[in-house]
Design a protein around this motif. Structure first.
Motif, PDB file in Angstrom:
ATOM      1  N   GLN A  18      -5.416  -2.022   2.222  1.00 36.23           N
ATOM      2  CA  GLN A  18      -6.332  -3.067   1.760  1.00 36.23           C
ATOM      3  C   GLN A  18      -7.257  -3.482   2.899  1.00 36.23           C
ATOM      4  O   GLN A  18      -8.468  -3.415   2.787  1.00 36.23           O
ATOM      5  CB  GLN A  18      -5.509  -4.274   1.258  1.00 36.23           C
ATOM      6  N   ALA A  60       0.843  -1.209   0.000  1.00 35.73           N
ATOM      7  CA  ALA A  60       0.000   0.000   0.000  1.00 35.73           C
ATOM      8  C   ALA A  60       0.875   1.255   0.000  1.00 35.73           C
ATOM      9  O   ALA A  60       0.499   2.287  -0.555  1.00 35.73           O
ATOM     10  CB  ALA A  60      -0.932  -0.009   1.209  1.00 35.73           C
ATOM     11  N   GLN A  91      -5.949   0.233  -5.844  1.00 34.93           N
ATOM     12  CA  GLN A  91      -5.551   1.459  -5.134  1.00 34.93           C
ATOM     13  C   GLN A  91      -5.017   2.497  -6.135  1.00 34.93           C
ATOM     14  O   GLN A  91      -5.310   3.692  -6.042  1.00 34.93           O
ATOM     15  CB  GLN A  91      -4.462   1.138  -4.091  1.00 34.93           C
TER      16      GLN A  91
END
Ligand code: G6P
Length: 606
Positions: A350, A305, A409
């Motif tokens: 996530q 991420a 994302q």
């Protein structure tokens, strides 16, 4: 980390809890255990995964209440003794715990001096003995739990079962997630909504300092700080349980790589204006009035991420008139940052449960920043903490190594960028051009996935190498970082990523014919520069694997071809090839791809 599940009701508690634990294995899978109560009390623990625990139950068991745990070791090695549930001296009180009890050593000392005998090296076991101790002093079960919760410090999601009151589970949380599922005369408690969906889609998310007393007739939620009753909203979450199955794929990871195109489609759905000149993001609309004086955006996250954050930094800088920073959450939270109402902090996660991301976010929020989340798991703690946010709708991601979540994302970041840029200087035609190209990406990824046999051959050719570099510049740098992380975490080979231009400042010293180098160089503004860096590697006999849509005339050892696109969209095309490579490389080594050693999917300890 760890996952916990408790059940009470008319169904077979053993089956429900075991199924629930399987769904939580992404949180930890080094050992597990369960206690169930029906005709008699049965406690079983084992080193290994839930499938190993299942093996211990040969004959049918009737039980209508129980609690279970799947562990990712923090305090105490991976042993049967350290596996949960833990219990008191009399084996009446059983607990499963996710989190860390920071003051356990001083509490344990006091309890040992009083004669309590401990079975494990864990921090968690003190909880069972503390409850026992209060009961010994004359308190009832609930009051003992209450007093214990006010004594322990740290983080916890807890389920507690008392053999002497076998109709009840008491649950509590501080900083670790806990959800109560409400069925018809049955209840389930778990670390996240996935096990809940085994029996119901009606759930309550417990908040910090809350405890739930659940028996077969009903439940009550209270603050364990002031003992006052709390009225909590029940939410309905329809999680399609079938999307958490492997559906014919050998591993979740490869299934999830093949879901990358659909993950993009799901993230885009309903968010592109009809004429494609802009995007519609409800979360941003809600807080837009607060963004009038916006000066700075900080993107933060962990692991994969964080690479989305880095991509977001480069993307936002290109189109937005703000200062943009990308920060690893575990670093951000301990730095002295001046937050104010002119700063927007975007947390990317996530799971929505990563503790470092959550804590960095809370810190920013407390100091006055506006907060926004890009989250996959609905109802998760971060999703409930931010001022506003957007879900990526990538669907449940079960493999520890994140793949489709990253792709979604990145997609979300592009949508956000366009939303903010259109409020600034971006022309409608420019937004339209990007969005039209973005809509073509899922099919382009399908084309790449269709070439998987070439990647399998590449993995076969490189299988004996022990060191890899991944190089890229600008938008391809987060891609290189992701390629290296994915390979090392599931294959256990050494792999590192560098900005391609940085090689000559040190790392190139390692290059020889035994050091393959992935060069990510799509046909963008830095193509020529990256190709020059590639030549520097070839000049030192390094083996090169080039990922591009444009190939130089000089012979390159291996080529991975991708379709062409816009500069900002290339990562969506280069990442899937690297995901496939990491997967097939680990698959050739026959490793535990979905559950790599020492890792867990949701990291809820610092
Ligand atoms: C763990 C996982 C990674 C993930 C990271 C952040 O380390 O193994 O795959 O990227 O956590 O997780 P999050 O849920 O916050 O995206």
């Amino acid at each position: 980390m760890c996952g916990i599940v408790g059940y009470l009701g008319k169904r077979n508690a053993l089956e429900i809890i075991l199924k629930g634990l399987e769904k939580l294995e992404y949180r930890g899978y080094d050992s597990c255990g369960i206690v169930v109560y029906g005709e008699k009390l049965i406690l079983k623990k084992t080193v290994g995964m839930v499938k190993d625990l299942k093996e211990l139950f040969k004959e049918k068991i009737k039980a209508d209440i129980g609690i279970g745990h799947t562990r990712w070791a923090t305090h105490g090695g991976v042993t049967e003794f350290n596996a949960h549930p833990h219990f008191d001296c009399q084996k009446n009180i059983f607990i499963v715990h996710n989190g860390i009890i920071e003051n356990y050593q001083e509490l344990k000392k006091i309890l040992v001096n009083k004669g309590h005998l401990f079975n494990s090296e864990t921090d968690s076991e003190v909880i069972a003995h503390l409850i026992e101790d209060f009961i010994n002093q004359g308190d009832n079960f609930e009051a003992s739990v209450h007093k214990t919760l006010n004594l322990i410090q740290g983080t916890f999601a807890l389920l507690i079962f008392n053999k002497n009151e076998p109709n009840k589970i008491i649950a509590a949380r501080f900083s670790s997630p806990l959800v109560l599922g409400i069925g018809k005369n049955e209840f389930i408690l778990a670390s996240d909504p996935l096990p809940i969906s085994l029996i119901t889609d009606r759930m309550i998310f417990l908040d910090d300092s809350e405890m739930a007393i659940v028996n077969k007739e009903g439940y009550e939620i209270k603050s364990y700080v002031n003992n006052l009753k709390i009225d909590k909203k029940t939410v309905g979450l329809d999680l399609k349980v079938k999307t958490t199955e492997k559906e014919g794929f050998k591993h979740y990871m490869i299934k999830e790589i093949f879901e990358e195109p659909i993950a993009i489609e799901n993230t885009l759905r309903g968010r592109i204006l009809k004429d494609k000149t802009g995007t519609k993001i409800r979360g941003l609309e809600e807080i837009y009035h607060k963004l009038k004086n916006l000066k700075r955006i900080i993107l933060t996250g962990c692991g994969t991420a964080y690479y989305a954050c880095l991509y977001g930094k480069y993307l936002f800088e290109e189109f937005l008139p703000y200062i943009i920073e990308a920060e690893i959450a575990s670093e951000l939270r301990y730095r002295k940052i001046n937050y104010d109402q002119e700063t927007l902090v975007i947390a990317i996660s996530q799971s929505g449960e990563t503790i470092d991301t959550l804590e960095a976010l809370k810190e920013a929020k407390n100091k006055g920043a506006i907060t926004f989340g890009i989250i996959n798991v609905p109802g998760s703690t971060i999703a409930r903490t931010v001022d506003a946010g957007m879900y990526t709708y990538a669907g449940p991601e079960m493999a520890v190594a994140s793949t489709k979540a990253l792709i979604s994302q990145i997609t979300a970041l592009i949508l956000i960028m366009i939303y903010l840029a259109r409020k600034n200087l971006m022309k409608p035609e420019e937004a339209k051009n990007i969005l039209e190209e973005l809509e073509k990406i899922p099919d382009k990824i399908r084309y790449i996935l269709g070439q998987e046999s070439l990647i399998i051959d590449l993995a076969k050719n490189l299988i004996n190498y022990k060191n890899f570099y991944f190089l890229g510049r600008k938008f391809s740098l987060p891609v290189a970082l992701e390629g290296a992380l994915k390979l090392k975490e599931i294959s256990y080979v050494h792999s590192e990523a560098y900005p391609a231009g940085e090689m000559k400042h040190g790392p190139i010293a390692l290059i020889d014919e035994n050091f393959p180098v992935f060069v990510i160089a799509p046909n963008d503004s830095l193509y020529q520069k990256t190709i020059s860096n590639l030549e520097e590697i070839r000049a030192r006999k390094g083996k090169v694997i080039l990922i591009s849509d444009k190939f130089p005339e000089n012979k390159i050892d291996y080529l991975i071809s991708i379709p062409s696109s816009l500069e900002i969209l290339y990562p969506l095309l280069t990442i899937p090839s690297l995901h496939l490579f990491a997967y097939y490389f680990a698959n050739l080594l026959d490793l535990s791809i979905d559950r790599p050693r020492n890792l867990a999917k949701s990291v809820t300890v610092e």
